[in-house]
Design an enzyme around this catalytic site. Structure first.
Site, PDB file in Angstrom:
ATOM      1  CD  GLU A   9     -29.082 -35.043 100.763  1.00 49.77           C
ATOM      2  OE1 GLU A   9     -29.695 -34.320 101.613  1.00 49.77           O
ATOM      3  OE2 GLU A   9     -28.238 -33.793 100.578  1.00 49.77           O
ATOM      4  CG  ASN A  51     -32.028 -30.882  96.152  1.00 53.52           C
ATOM      5  OD1 ASN A  51     -33.534 -31.183  96.765  1.00 53.52           O
ATOM      6  ND2 ASN A  51     -31.506 -30.113  96.861  1.00 53.52           N
ATOM      7  CD  GLU A  52     -32.839 -27.051  99.404  1.00 57.31           C
ATOM      8  OE1 GLU A  52     -31.669 -26.641  98.943  1.00 57.31           O
ATOM      9  OE2 GLU A  52     -33.618 -27.271  99.606  1.00 57.31           O
ATOM     10  CE1 TYR A 112     -35.139 -29.990 106.325  1.00 60.50           C
ATOM     11  CE2 TYR A 112     -35.020 -28.411 104.417  1.00 60.50           C
ATOM     12  CZ  TYR A 112     -34.243 -29.930 105.042  1.00 60.50           C
ATOM     13  OH  TYR A 112     -34.154 -31.047 104.712  1.00 60.50           O
ATOM     14  CD  GLU A 134     -34.276 -31.568 101.132  1.00 60.15           C
ATOM     15  OE1 GLU A 134     -33.578 -30.768 101.600  1.00 60.15           O
ATOM     16  OE2 GLU A 134     -33.923 -31.997 100.281  1.00 60.15           O
ATOM     17  CD  GLN A 157     -31.560 -34.813 105.207  1.00 60.27           C
ATOM     18  OE1 GLN A 157     -30.787 -35.068 106.955  1.00 60.27           O
ATOM     19  NE2 GLN A 157     -31.072 -34.462 104.257  1.00 60.27           N
TER      20      GLN A 157
HETATM   21  O1  AHR Z   1     -31.379 -31.737 104.180  1.00 64.24           O
HETATM   22  C1  AHR Z   1     -29.525 -31.046 104.290  1.00 64.24           C
HETATM   23  C2  AHR Z   1     -30.324 -30.693 103.168  1.00 64.24           C
HETATM   24  O2  AHR Z   1     -31.766 -29.633 103.010  1.00 64.24           O
HETATM   25  C3  AHR Z   1     -30.812 -31.065 101.509  1.00 64.24           C
HETATM   26  O3  AHR Z   1     -29.593 -31.102 100.840  1.00 64.24           O
HETATM   27  C4  AHR Z   1     -31.346 -29.777 100.649  1.00 64.24           C
HETATM   28  O4  AHR Z   1     -31.468 -30.045 100.063  1.00 64.24           O
HETATM   29  C5  AHR Z   1     -32.004 -28.676 101.671  1.00 64.24           C
HETATM   30  O5  AHR Z   1     -31.053 -27.360 101.944  1.00 64.24           O
END
Ligand code: AHR
Length: 503
Positions: free
Chosen positions: A39, A185-186, A252, A307, A356
């Site tokens: 990214e 995305n999101e 996450y 992600e 990432q």
């Molecule tokens: O990985 C960091 C951010 O986390 C990404 O840009 C986004 O898609 C997510 O909220």
């Protein structure tokens, strides 16, 4: 207060592991679940991958040589780009044509850093071609138009027409091969703050104009849920399931968004809390998969965890918007246990992209100007790349349990097996900080004749690799096994990750 509890087998007891190599019709583990995410965020692209052809840092056509070589070794199957949140702020035409004429914009999602657009479509797709990586482009829905998205696809993949001519004028004659394309995305957050219902309609409108050119077939991906938002998956599957090839999911490992904790200074209790939270992905995947099964029993639509990974506080003194974190043996354990889980979900899970690849969140690689280090997570991905495109082999075992202080229960052993070209690979992770495990591997019929292996382990679980120092965490050959009478007994040290090759 008890920090964590372990309910294991009696001391000295062996865990019996049965590897069902005779099981029929097992899925091939898609290489893409070992995917990466790049990214425009902090030093991921600039410095991390791209230094430009005039840099004093050794490079091949602007890509830093040390990072290229590390990525080659990793066998990266797929890479997502340009975001993340950045994708819905990205206007691809800013990133084509002569570099000196490309507009300079502010990266408002990530620290307001100046983005000079010197790394754009050509630079990303040429990188993928160079390394044999499947590109996964994330299109802009949040602040872009249908026309802009449609023309981007034409620019990249059409043989003729004005977009192809523009590409040719910019130095690329033939279209690129682009398989994966994300429609936003999101969308529930930085990608437009939409409701699931509204986004489902927006998705259908955008995807209508994502055309296939020149024999290039796009795998079209809807922006999916975060974590436990099962309603998002349900609504999308219900309203737009027929128009998508895949739907994404983000997960996450974060326990508290206000204070995510340090990547390298943590207690044993915090270690277990994080590992237990990360392996909760198993149940989260099952729940999303069950919803998808209700709408798509044939499992045509893929689930793409595009992600995932650990997310800690930024390293002290670094830009809070750049999400730069160190990476310890704890991250390696998270990676190993999660990848073992993913290997078992591939009848629905078709891709996973850890966030990432360089210098951001749970990275493979960290750089500091001309210096580069490989993280503990890198080593797990490198050791595990033997599972890519191998056949899943069901593996049964009864392990003990660890209850973390935050009330999560996880297995005290994680094992996954695959087979390819007459070889079996068994990946084993022991998350216990103080209990070694003795395990016996038994096959249905196979009488193994040779074993070799690698182990990743460090003195302390907080160990991490640092610039200008000998690596504290690096894999070494493993010989803590005995092969006798057709079974293999393995001594698995506490807090270690092992991959065995068996014939
Ligand atoms: O990985 C960091 C951010 O986390 C990404 O840009 C986004 O898609 C997510 O909220």
């Amino acid at each position: 207060m008890v920090a964590f509890l372990c309910f294991g087998l009696a001391a000295g007891a062996q865990v019996q592991v049965r590897i069902h190599e005779t099981a029929k019709d097992q899925p091939v583990i898609p290489a893409d679940i070992y995917g990466q995410f790049s990214e425009h965020l902090g030093r991921c692209i600039y410095e991390g991958i791209w230094v430009g052809p005039d840099s004093s840092i050794p490079n091949e056509d602007g890509y830093r040589t040390d990072v290229l070589n590390a990525l080659r070794e990793l066998k990266v199957p797929v890479m997502r780009w340009p975001g993340g949140c950045f994708a819905d702020d990205y206007h691809w035409m800013d990133g084509i044509g002569p570099m000196s004429e490309r507009p300079k914009i502010l990266n408002s999602n990530w620290g307001g850093t100046l983005e000079d657009n010197s790394f754009g479509t050509h630079e990303f797709l040429n990188l993928c071609e160079k390394l044999g990586i499947e590109p996964y482009i994330s299109g802009n829905v949040g602040s872009g138009t249908v026309e802009e998205m449609s023309k981007w696809i034409e620019y990249m993949t059409a043989q003729s027409g004005s977009m192809a001519e523009l590409r040719q004028k910019n130095g690329r004659q033939e279209p690129w091969h682009v398989k994966f394309f994300g429609i936003g995305n999101e969308a529930w957050g930085c990608g437009g703050n939409m409701t699931a219902d509204y986004y489902a309609d927006v998705y259908k409108r955008y995807v209508t104009y994502c055309h296939d050119y020149t024999g290039n077939t796009l795998y079209k991906i809807a922006s999916g849920a975060s974590d436990y938002d099962y309603n998002w998956t349900k609504t999308l599957m219900q309203k737009a399931g027929k128009q998508m090839a895949g739907i994404s999911l983000h997960y996450y490992t974060v326990l508290n968004w206000e204070d995510k904790g340090s990547a390298i200074n943590f207690t044993d209790e915090e270690y277990y809390n994080i590992v237990a939270k990360s392996v909760e992905i198993d149940q989260v995947l099952k729940n999303h998969e069950a919803i998808m099964d209700a709408y798509d029993p044939q499992r045509r639509v893929g689930l793409l965890l595009d992600e995932w990974g650990t997310w800690f506080n930024v390293e002290p003194g670094t830009n809070p918007g750049h999400l730069f974190q160190q990476n310890s043996m704890r991250d390696a354990m998270v990676a190993a246990m999660c990848l073992n889980i993913f290997n078992g979900h591939t009848s629905r899970l078709k891709m996973a992209n850890i966030a990432q690849v360089v210098n951001v969140l749970q990275s493979m690689i960290l750089t500091d100007g001309p210096k580069m280090i490989l993280t503990p997570t890198y080593h797990v991905f490198r050791m595990y790349n033997v599972h890519q495109n191998a056949t899943f082999v069901p593996t049964e075992y009864k392990a003990g349990e660890i209850v973390s202080a935050n009330g999560r229960i996880m297995s005290d052993l994680s094992i996954s097996t695959s087979s390819k070209d007459g070889k079996f690979h068994v990946s084993i992770a022991n998350p216990s900080l103080d209990k070694a495990q003795k395990i016996t591997l038994n096959f249905d019929e196979l009488k193994p004749s040779s074993v070799s292996g690698e182990i990743l382990k460090s003195k302390k679980i907080t160990d991490h690799n640092e610039f200008d120092k000998a690596p504290a965490v690096a894999p070494v050959a493993f010989n803590g096994y005995k092969l006798a009478k057709g079974t293999i007994t393995v001594e698995v040290p506490a807090a270690s990750v092992i991959v065995l090759k068996i014939r």
